[in-house]
Design an enzyme around this catalytic site. Sequence first.
Site, mmCIF file in Angstrom:
data_model
loop_
_atom_site.group_PDB
_atom_site.id
_atom_site.type_symbol
_atom_site.label_atom_id
_atom_site.label_comp_id
_atom_site.label_asym_id
_atom_site.label_seq_id
_atom_site.Cartn_x
_atom_site.Cartn_y
_atom_site.Cartn_z
ATOM 1 N N SER A 1 0.838 -1.197 0.000
ATOM 2 C CA SER A 1 0.000 0.000 0.000
ATOM 3 C C SER A 1 0.873 1.247 0.000
ATOM 4 O O SER A 1 2.051 1.174 -0.365
ATOM 5 C CB SER A 1 -0.949 -0.032 1.210
ATOM 6 O OG SER A 1 -1.937 0.951 1.076
ATOM 7 N N ASN A 2 0.327 2.383 0.377
ATOM 8 C CA ASN A 2 1.095 3.631 0.395
ATOM 9 C C ASN A 2 0.598 4.537 1.518
ATOM 10 O O ASN A 2 -0.325 4.188 2.232
ATOM 11 C CB ASN A 2 1.010 4.331 -0.971
ATOM 12 C CG ASN A 2 -0.423 4.675 -1.338
ATOM 13 O OD1 ASN A 2 -1.062 5.482 -0.683
ATOM 14 N ND2 ASN A 2 -0.939 4.028 -2.383
ATOM 15 N N HIS A 3 1.237 5.703 1.645
ATOM 16 C CA HIS A 3 0.997 6.585 2.801
ATOM 17 C C HIS A 3 -0.207 7.508 2.672
ATOM 18 O O HIS A 3 -0.373 8.400 3.493
ATOM 19 C CB HIS A 3 2.229 7.457 3.048
ATOM 20 C CG HIS A 3 3.401 6.706 3.574
ATOM 21 N ND1 HIS A 3 3.367 6.029 4.754
ATOM 22 C CD2 HIS A 3 4.642 6.523 3.066
ATOM 23 C CE1 HIS A 3 4.550 5.462 4.971
ATOM 24 N NE2 HIS A 3 5.326 5.743 3.949
ATOM 25 N N SER A 4 -1.017 7.361 1.648
ATOM 26 C CA SER A 4 -2.148 8.273 1.486
ATOM 27 C C SER A 4 -3.068 8.235 2.710
ATOM 28 O O SER A 4 -3.461 7.166 3.174
ATOM 29 C CB SER A 4 -2.942 7.896 0.237
ATOM 30 O OG SER A 4 -4.142 8.631 0.205
ATOM 31 N N ALA B 1 -4.747 7.498 -4.143
ATOM 32 C CA ALA B 1 -3.390 7.055 -4.484
ATOM 33 C C ALA B 1 -3.484 5.562 -4.833
ATOM 34 O O ALA B 1 -3.360 4.701 -3.969
ATOM 35 C CB ALA B 1 -2.444 7.288 -3.313
#
Length: 219
Positions: free
Chosen positions: A33-36, A100
């Site tokens: 995943s990502n930091h959004s 994101a």
Amino acid sequence: DMALQEKKPLEGKRVLISAGPTVEAIDPVRFISNHSSGKMGYAIAKAARNLGAHVTLISGPVNLKQLNGVNTVNVKSAQDMAFHMKAHFPDCDYIVMAAAVADFTPEHVADEKIKKMDNQNTINLKKTEDILAYLGKQKTNQKICGFAMETQNVLENAKRKFEEKNCDLLVVNDLKVEGAGFQGDTNKVTLIKKDGNKELELMSKDELAYKILEELQKV
Ligand code: CTP
Ligand code: CA
């Protein structure tokens, strides 16, 4: 009472917004995943609702309060998000793709937890579908706002995305600018439109949300 008689600018309009990260499963316990944080997309959903729109929010996993009066669909993967964006897209007037979305996802999701003993230390990835580019190709009367996150050659890269994805408006985040980006409550962006760029001041995500919707109604 004048205030009650005043027509809200987005009354009768349908706005479709994506927000947050996507989560791509590797096995039953792991993911990419990502930091959004989802804050920007939620701010836009709230602003659109306050302006009188019928709002559908396709949300990846976030730690934010559900918005009253916003039809929210919770999704996990890029594929889920694509499915729901495509389903709602034909009826909408405005689309804001603030999510994101993961660019890659595991080729296979393991049914069982991957064990370290098996020394399987590589994961094969495949590209996800570009949702924004797809909607840009399909659009008829819809106005579409994309986002771009860049760390270098910011405006050149963003301009290319604006064109390739057939956007009407593109909000460019430079991750290296103070006060911009994923987690905070403020943002410093440049708006790209057909008739040129508009560099905006540092402002709260709530304030920026109104600005984006205002610009999107003008393009
Ligand atoms: N986007 C999308 N579907 C994807 C990837 C991105 O709809 N599979 C959308 C994002 O929601 C955003 C825009 O495309 O509105 C730009 O995303 P960004 O990550 O900045 O650009 P990419 O085209 O993915 O290119 P790169 O990450 O290589 O810079
Ligand atoms: Ca990307």
